[in-house]
Design a protein around this motif. Structure first.
Motif, PDB file in Angstrom:
ATOM      1  N   ARG A   9      -8.897  -6.594  -0.470  1.00 58.23           N
ATOM      2  CA  ARG A   9      -9.655  -5.417  -0.921  1.00 58.23           C
ATOM      3  C   ARG A   9      -8.737  -4.229  -1.187  1.00 58.23           C
ATOM      4  NH1 ARG A   9     -12.475  -7.915   3.085  1.00 58.23           N
ATOM      5  NH2 ARG A   9     -11.365  -6.721   4.657  1.00 58.23           N
ATOM      6  N   MET A  10      -7.440  -4.476  -1.266  1.00 59.77           N
ATOM      7  CA  MET A  10      -6.424  -3.432  -1.437  1.00 59.77           C
ATOM      8  C   MET A  10      -6.273  -2.567  -0.177  1.00 59.77           C
ATOM      9  SD  MET A  10      -5.163  -4.171  -4.323  1.00 59.77           S
ATOM     10  CE  MET A  10      -4.072  -2.789  -4.570  1.00 59.77           C
ATOM     11  N   ASP A  11      -6.650  -3.165   0.979  1.00 59.82           N
ATOM     12  CA  ASP A  11      -6.401  -2.507   2.251  1.00 59.82           C
ATOM     13  C   ASP A  11      -4.911  -2.567   2.532  1.00 59.82           C
ATOM     14  OD1 ASP A  11      -9.147  -2.038   2.891  1.00 59.82           O
ATOM     15  OD2 ASP A  11      -9.332  -4.155   3.427  1.00 59.82           O
ATOM     16  N   VAL A  12      -4.354  -1.484   3.053  1.00 55.99           N
ATOM     17  CA  VAL A  12      -2.944  -1.452   3.415  1.00 55.99           C
ATOM     18  C   VAL A  12      -2.831  -2.014   4.822  1.00 55.99           C
ATOM     19  CG1 VAL A  12      -0.918  -0.003   3.748  1.00 55.99           C
ATOM     20  CG2 VAL A  12      -2.557   0.536   1.921  1.00 55.99           C
ATOM     21  N   LEU A  13      -2.230  -3.207   4.920  1.00 56.81           N
ATOM     22  CA  LEU A  13      -2.115  -3.903   6.201  1.00 56.81           C
ATOM     23  C   LEU A  13      -0.812  -3.585   6.921  1.00 56.81           C
ATOM     24  CD1 LEU A  13      -3.374  -7.397   5.006  1.00 56.81           C
ATOM     25  CD2 LEU A  13      -4.722  -5.478   5.907  1.00 56.81           C
ATOM     26  N   ASP A  25       1.057   8.853   4.719  1.00 58.23           N
ATOM     27  CA  ASP A  25       1.335   8.415   6.085  1.00 58.23           C
ATOM     28  C   ASP A  25       0.162   7.554   6.553  1.00 58.23           C
ATOM     29  OD1 ASP A  25       2.005   8.013   8.705  1.00 58.23           O
ATOM     30  OD2 ASP A  25       2.063  10.140   9.240  1.00 58.23           O
ATOM     31  N   PHE A  26       0.236   6.266   6.224  1.00 61.69           N
ATOM     32  CA  PHE A  26      -0.859   5.353   6.534  1.00 61.69           C
ATOM     33  C   PHE A  26      -1.154   5.302   8.025  1.00 61.69           C
ATOM     34  CE2 PHE A  26       1.096   3.695   2.617  1.00 61.69           C
ATOM     35  CZ  PHE A  26       0.004   3.823   1.768  1.00 61.69           C
ATOM     36  N   GLY A  27      -0.126   5.454   8.846  1.00 56.24           N
ATOM     37  CA  GLY A  27      -0.309   5.412  10.293  1.00 56.24           C
ATOM     38  C   GLY A  27      -1.168   6.547  10.820  1.00 56.24           C
ATOM     39  N   ALA A  28      -1.257   7.642  10.081  1.00 55.92           N
ATOM     40  CA  ALA A  28      -2.063   8.783  10.507  1.00 55.92           C
ATOM     41  C   ALA A  28      -3.536   8.612  10.131  1.00 55.92           C
ATOM     42  CB  ALA A  28      -1.524  10.068   9.882  1.00 55.92           C
ATOM     43  N   LEU A  29      -3.828   7.576   9.339  1.00 58.10           N
ATOM     44  CA  LEU A  29      -5.204   7.346   8.886  1.00 58.10           C
ATOM     45  C   LEU A  29      -5.908   6.336   9.776  1.00 58.10           C
ATOM     46  CD1 LEU A  29      -4.589   6.886   5.048  1.00 58.10           C
ATOM     47  CD2 LEU A  29      -5.425   8.935   6.223  1.00 58.10           C
ATOM     48  N   PRO A  30      -7.208   6.494   9.953  1.00 55.04           N
ATOM     49  CA  PRO A  30      -7.968   5.424  10.609  1.00 55.04           C
ATOM     50  C   PRO A  30      -7.855   4.151   9.766  1.00 55.04           C
ATOM     51  CG  PRO A  30      -9.309   7.413  10.366  1.00 55.04           C
ATOM     52  CD  PRO A  30      -8.052   7.635   9.597  1.00 55.04           C
ATOM     53  N   ARG A  31      -7.886   2.993  10.393  1.00 58.36           N
ATOM     54  CA  ARG A  31      -7.728   1.713   9.710  1.00 58.36           C
ATOM     55  C   ARG A  31      -8.623   1.608   8.487  1.00 58.36           C
ATOM     56  NH1 ARG A  31     -10.671  -2.744   9.579  1.00 58.36           N
ATOM     57  NH2 ARG A  31      -9.677  -4.677   8.983  1.00 58.36           N
ATOM     58  N   ARG A  34      -7.305   3.134   5.239  1.00 54.54           N
ATOM     59  CA  ARG A  34      -6.039   2.632   4.690  1.00 54.54           C
ATOM     60  C   ARG A  34      -6.323   1.663   3.538  1.00 54.54           C
ATOM     61  NH1 ARG A  34      -3.448   1.023  10.456  1.00 54.54           N
ATOM     62  NH2 ARG A  34      -3.448   3.121  11.322  1.00 54.54           N
ATOM     63  N   ASN A  35      -6.780   2.205   2.452  1.00 50.82           N
ATOM     64  CA  ASN A  35      -7.121   1.400   1.289  1.00 50.82           C
ATOM     65  C   ASN A  35      -6.643   2.146   0.051  1.00 50.82           C
ATOM     66  OD1 ASN A  35      -9.097   0.861  -1.084  1.00 50.82           O
ATOM     67  ND2 ASN A  35      -9.314  -0.926   0.259  1.00 50.82           N
ATOM     68  N   ILE A  36      -5.845   1.494  -0.769  1.00 53.86           N
ATOM     69  CA  ILE A  36      -5.239   2.144  -1.928  1.00 53.86           C
ATOM     70  C   ILE A  36      -6.296   2.660  -2.904  1.00 53.86           C
ATOM     71  CG2 ILE A  36      -3.834   1.704  -3.988  1.00 53.86           C
ATOM     72  CD1 ILE A  36      -2.168   2.142  -1.484  1.00 53.86           C
ATOM     73  N   GLY A 176       1.253  -0.085  12.544  1.00 51.30           N
ATOM     74  CA  GLY A 176       0.368   0.792  13.304  1.00 51.30           C
ATOM     75  C   GLY A 176      -0.392  -0.004  14.344  1.00 51.30           C
ATOM     76  N   THR A 177      -1.690   0.125  14.333  1.00 51.32           N
ATOM     77  CA  THR A 177      -2.519  -0.616  15.285  1.00 51.32           C
ATOM     78  C   THR A 177      -3.150  -1.820  14.627  1.00 51.32           C
ATOM     79  OG1 THR A 177      -4.405   0.778  14.733  1.00 51.32           O
ATOM     80  CG2 THR A 177      -3.052   1.459  16.621  1.00 51.32           C
ATOM     81  N   HIS A 178      -2.702  -2.176  13.430  1.00 46.47           N
ATOM     82  CA  HIS A 178      -3.299  -3.277  12.681  1.00 46.47           C
ATOM     83  C   HIS A 178      -2.263  -4.363  12.453  1.00 46.47           C
ATOM     84  CE1 HIS A 178      -6.267  -5.092  10.171  1.00 46.47           C
ATOM     85  NE2 HIS A 178      -5.405  -5.184   9.181  1.00 46.47           N
ATOM     86  N   HIS A 179      -2.663  -5.587  12.579  1.00 50.45           N
ATOM     87  CA  HIS A 179      -1.735  -6.693  12.410  1.00 50.45           C
ATOM     88  C   HIS A 179      -1.482  -6.978  10.939  1.00 50.45           C
ATOM     89  CE1 HIS A 179      -1.834  -7.570  16.636  1.00 50.45           C
ATOM     90  NE2 HIS A 179      -3.146  -7.446  16.593  1.00 50.45           N
TER      91      HIS A 179
END
Length: 184
Positions: A9-13, A25-31, A34-36, A176-179
């Protein structure tokens, strides 16, 4: 080289530190944010990165439409399209064109607030062991102003990384907190 791992879905993993400085800063965003495509349509700072925003927006909608064709029963994709439809008239117009696209390679122009204009080459590769994930890389041609600007951003990324609470894993990607692996 800036690099991202994107889900279907164009989520930044996952991302490296240069991608975080170049795009956001993807790490500063809630999971969930994080979508382009979501960032392209709903985030003003991301939107301002693209001098050819209309093209980036149309490509984003076409990528989501391609994903909707492959995974028609994906509730998260349905929710994303619904959210974008409610919050962005531009998305509604782009979605209505019914364009379908796969992001493979090309040139992307970015106007970065710290270094100005960059012309970057991007390439997107589907990961053989994870067909629902893609590795997207952004580079600049050697000996160009864009390469000089990207090198400066890489230096800023290194400084930011050393001061950041999120340290990249051994691959150089910050998850970040996402695998980084697994269906998305």
């Amino acid at each position: 080289m800036a690099a991202l791992v994107l889900g279907r879905r164009m989520d930044v993993l996952a991302w490296n530190s240069l991608a975080a400085v170049l795009i956001c800063d993807f790490g500063a965003l809630p999971r969930r944010e994080r979508n382009i495509v979501r960032l392209t349509f709903l985030d003003e700072s991301t939107r301002s990165l693209y001098p050819e925003w209309d093209r980036a927006a149309a490509n984003g909608a076409a990528l989501l439409r391609s994903a909707a064709g492959r995974w028609p029963d994906d509730p998260e994709l349905e929710a994303l399209v619904g959210e974008l439809s409610v919050k962005s008239n531009e998305f509604v117009r782009a979605w209505a064109h019914h364009e379908v696209s796969e992001k493979m390679y090309g040139t992307k122009r970015i106007h970065h607030p710290q270094v100005g204009g960059l012309t970057l080459l991007y390439e997107t590769l589907t990961l053989p062991d994870e067909p629902e994930q893609q590795l997207a890389t952004y580079t600049a041609q050697a000996d160009t102003e864009s390469q000089t600007a990207l090198d400066l951003l890489a230096s800023l990324a290194a400084q930011h990384q050393s001061a950041s609470a999120h340290e990249p894993d051994a691959s150089g990607f910050d998850v970040g907190t996402h695998h980084a692996l697994g269906p998305q």
